[in-house]
Design a protein around this motif. Structure first.
Motif, PDB file in Angstrom:
ATOM      1  N   THR A  51      43.186  33.794  30.182  1.00  0.00           N
ATOM      2  CA  THR A  51      43.861  33.956  28.892  1.00  0.00           C
ATOM      3  C   THR A  51      45.341  34.330  29.065  1.00  0.00           C
ATOM      4  O   THR A  51      46.219  33.717  28.454  1.00  0.00           O
ATOM      5  N   SER A 136      35.839  38.777  37.978  1.00  0.00           N
ATOM      6  CA  SER A 136      37.043  39.290  37.319  1.00  0.00           C
ATOM      7  C   SER A 136      36.654  40.252  36.184  1.00  0.00           C
ATOM      8  O   SER A 136      37.238  41.327  36.024  1.00  0.00           O
ATOM      9  N   SER A 234      53.997  32.062  36.616  1.00  0.00           N
ATOM     10  CA  SER A 234      53.147  32.196  37.804  1.00  0.00           C
ATOM     11  C   SER A 234      52.662  33.626  37.968  1.00  0.00           C
ATOM     12  O   SER A 234      53.302  34.584  37.520  1.00  0.00           O
ATOM     13  N   LEU A 238      54.897  36.949  37.086  1.00  0.00           N
ATOM     14  CA  LEU A 238      54.503  37.861  35.988  1.00  0.00           C
ATOM     15  C   LEU A 238      53.999  39.203  36.526  1.00  0.00           C
ATOM     16  O   LEU A 238      54.355  40.262  36.009  1.00  0.00           O
TER      17      LEU A 238
HETATM   18  P1  A3P Z   1      41.265  37.868  38.756  1.00  0.00           P
HETATM   19  O1  A3P Z   1      40.603  39.142  38.297  1.00  0.00           O
HETATM   20  O2  A3P Z   1      40.277  36.935  39.406  1.00  0.00           O
HETATM   21  O3  A3P Z   1      42.452  38.093  39.590  1.00  0.00           O
HETATM   22  P2  A3P Z   1      42.278  36.988  31.375  1.00  0.00           P
HETATM   23  O4  A3P Z   1      43.738  36.755  31.286  1.00  0.00           O
HETATM   24  O5  A3P Z   1      41.463  35.969  30.649  1.00  0.00           O
HETATM   25  O6  A3P Z   1      41.941  38.388  31.048  1.00  0.00           O
HETATM   26  O7  A3P Z   1      41.891  36.738  32.891  1.00  0.00           O
HETATM   27  C1  A3P Z   1      42.377  37.559  33.917  1.00  0.00           C
HETATM   28  C2  A3P Z   1      42.315  36.803  35.216  1.00  0.00           C
HETATM   29  O8  A3P Z   1      43.405  35.863  35.271  1.00  0.00           O
HETATM   30  C3  A3P Z   1      42.493  37.728  36.406  1.00  0.00           C
HETATM   31  O9  A3P Z   1      41.771  37.104  37.455  1.00  0.00           O
HETATM   32  C4  A3P Z   1      43.993  37.675  36.609  1.00  0.00           C
HETATM   33  O10 A3P Z   1      44.414  38.091  37.875  1.00  0.00           O
HETATM   34  C5  A3P Z   1      44.263  36.192  36.368  1.00  0.00           C
HETATM   35  N1  A3P Z   1      45.653  35.914  36.006  1.00  0.00           N
HETATM   36  C6  A3P Z   1      46.459  36.642  35.182  1.00  0.00           C
HETATM   37  N2  A3P Z   1      47.667  36.079  35.115  1.00  0.00           N
HETATM   38  C7  A3P Z   1      47.648  34.987  35.898  1.00  0.00           C
HETATM   39  C8  A3P Z   1      48.621  33.998  36.244  1.00  0.00           C
HETATM   40  N3  A3P Z   1      49.836  34.045  35.770  1.00  0.00           N
HETATM   41  N4  A3P Z   1      48.242  33.008  37.072  1.00  0.00           N
HETATM   42  C9  A3P Z   1      46.971  32.952  37.566  1.00  0.00           C
HETATM   43  N5  A3P Z   1      46.015  33.862  37.291  1.00  0.00           N
HETATM   44  C10 A3P Z   1      46.346  34.861  36.457  1.00  0.00           C
END
Ligand code: A3P
Length: 295
Positions: A51, A136, A234, A238
């Motif tokens: 998300t 996650s 990325s 971020l």
């Molecule tokens: P991990 O816990 O596997 O690292 P959401 O945004 O739906 O809450 O999901 C969070 C997951 O997306 C986490 O995964 C987080 O690290 C990853 N995430 C957040 N920002 C990201 C980005 N810019 N690029 C890739 N993955 C990202």
């Protein structure tokens, strides 16, 4: 019916899915009165399936003529502050909708407010590997869990995920709803995989932009605008910004989450470091059975 939730709250059953109490209140309000506009873009995800990343990508793509990349809102605000969660917003503002065209939700397809389907708006659905999503989510819930409660047991969490009783679950029914809709209405619903965006962000960011009717012109392509979008959004960029390292995001008036909780590893395949072979097989078994056409 109620079932035991992972964190502190119980999950409640509503129209075939399991929800935490506060988003459920918002969902019921939205089902009664939300008015979608044809220009709306809805980002739909299951919790922890990307998300934050896709909020950043869609926000940057849609606003690229409005903001300079060097002085961009995402440099000083968490992506969740730039793109509201519909159900949380509705819980606190039952009589109005955000005056923005990019909105996000975790709502399953079958319970979306009717106006979303009737309005001609676009839906971008992000699918993430179930084992990565689960791991996650487990980390996230463990971090948010109050210290006075005993830690979450991984085996119990696997059990619960496989029984379908996870937040906005069952995982497979959530995915299937949008998968089928994307086949039936391909110009309304886009099904995009976290892993594909990770492997080829240029191609998939281009597709995303075309789908929401914000295509990159050849001039923009020559100027490297797509690269700039991907770079800004990325994980490396971020997660290293001060706002995301030390800031916090107010999910609602009652809950505040440290921004860094949304950035853990940002990779695919981390489940291999956490799940035992038995746990992985347990999740694979149910997913293969339920999502056999898809995985
Ligand atoms: P991990 O816990 O596997 O690292 P959401 O945004 O739906 O809450 O999901 C969070 C997951 O997306 C986490 O995964 C987080 O690290 C990853 N995430 C957040 N920002 C990201 C980005 N810019 N690029 C890739 N993955 C990202």
């Amino acid at each position: 019916p109620k079932a035991k939730g992972w964190a502190t709250q119980h999950v409640h059953y509503h129209q075939g899915f399991w929800f935490n109490q506060s988003p459920l209140q918002g969902i019921i309000t939205l089902q009664k009165s939300f008015e979608a506009r044809p220009t709306d873009v809805f980002l739909v995800t299951l919790p922890k399936s990307g998300t934050t990343w896709f909020k950043a990508l869609l926000f940057t793509i849609m606003n690229r003529n409005r903001y300079d990349f060097h002085d961009h809102p995402l440099l000083t605000a968490n992506p969740h502050e730039c793109v509201p969660f519909l159900e949380m917003y509705a819980m606190e503002n039952p009589n109005q909708r955000p005056d923005l065209s990019l909105l996000s939700t975790h709502m399953p397809y079958t319970i979306l407010p009717k106006s979303i389907l009737a309005s001609g708006s676009r839906i971008v659905y992000v699918y993430r590997d179930p084992k990565d999503t689960f791991v996650s989510l487990w980390h996230f819930m463990s971090k948010l869990r109050p210290k006075e409660l005993p830690p979450l047991v991984l085996e119990d969490a696997v059990e619960q995920f496989c029984s379908g009783k996870s937040s906005y679950g069952p995982f497979w029914d959530h995915v299937l709803g949008y998968w089928k809709a994307s086949i039936e209405w391909p110009d309304r619903v886009m099904f995009v995989k976290f892993a594909d965006m990770k492997n080829d962000p240029i191609l998939h960011a281009k597709r995303l932009a075309e789908f929401i009717s914000y295509p990159f012109s050849s001039e923009e392509e020559n100027e490297g605008v797509i690269h700039k979008v991907i770079e800004l959004c990325s994980f490396e960029n971020l997660s290293n910004l001060e706002v995301n390292k030390s800031g916090s995001y107010k999910a609602s008036s009652a809950s505040k989450i440290e921004s860094k909780t949304f950035f853990r590893q940002g990779k695919t395949g981390d489940w291999k470091n956490i799940l035992t072979t038995e746990m992985a097989e347990q999740i694979d078994g149910i997913i293969e059975q339920k999502l056999k056409d898809l995985v």
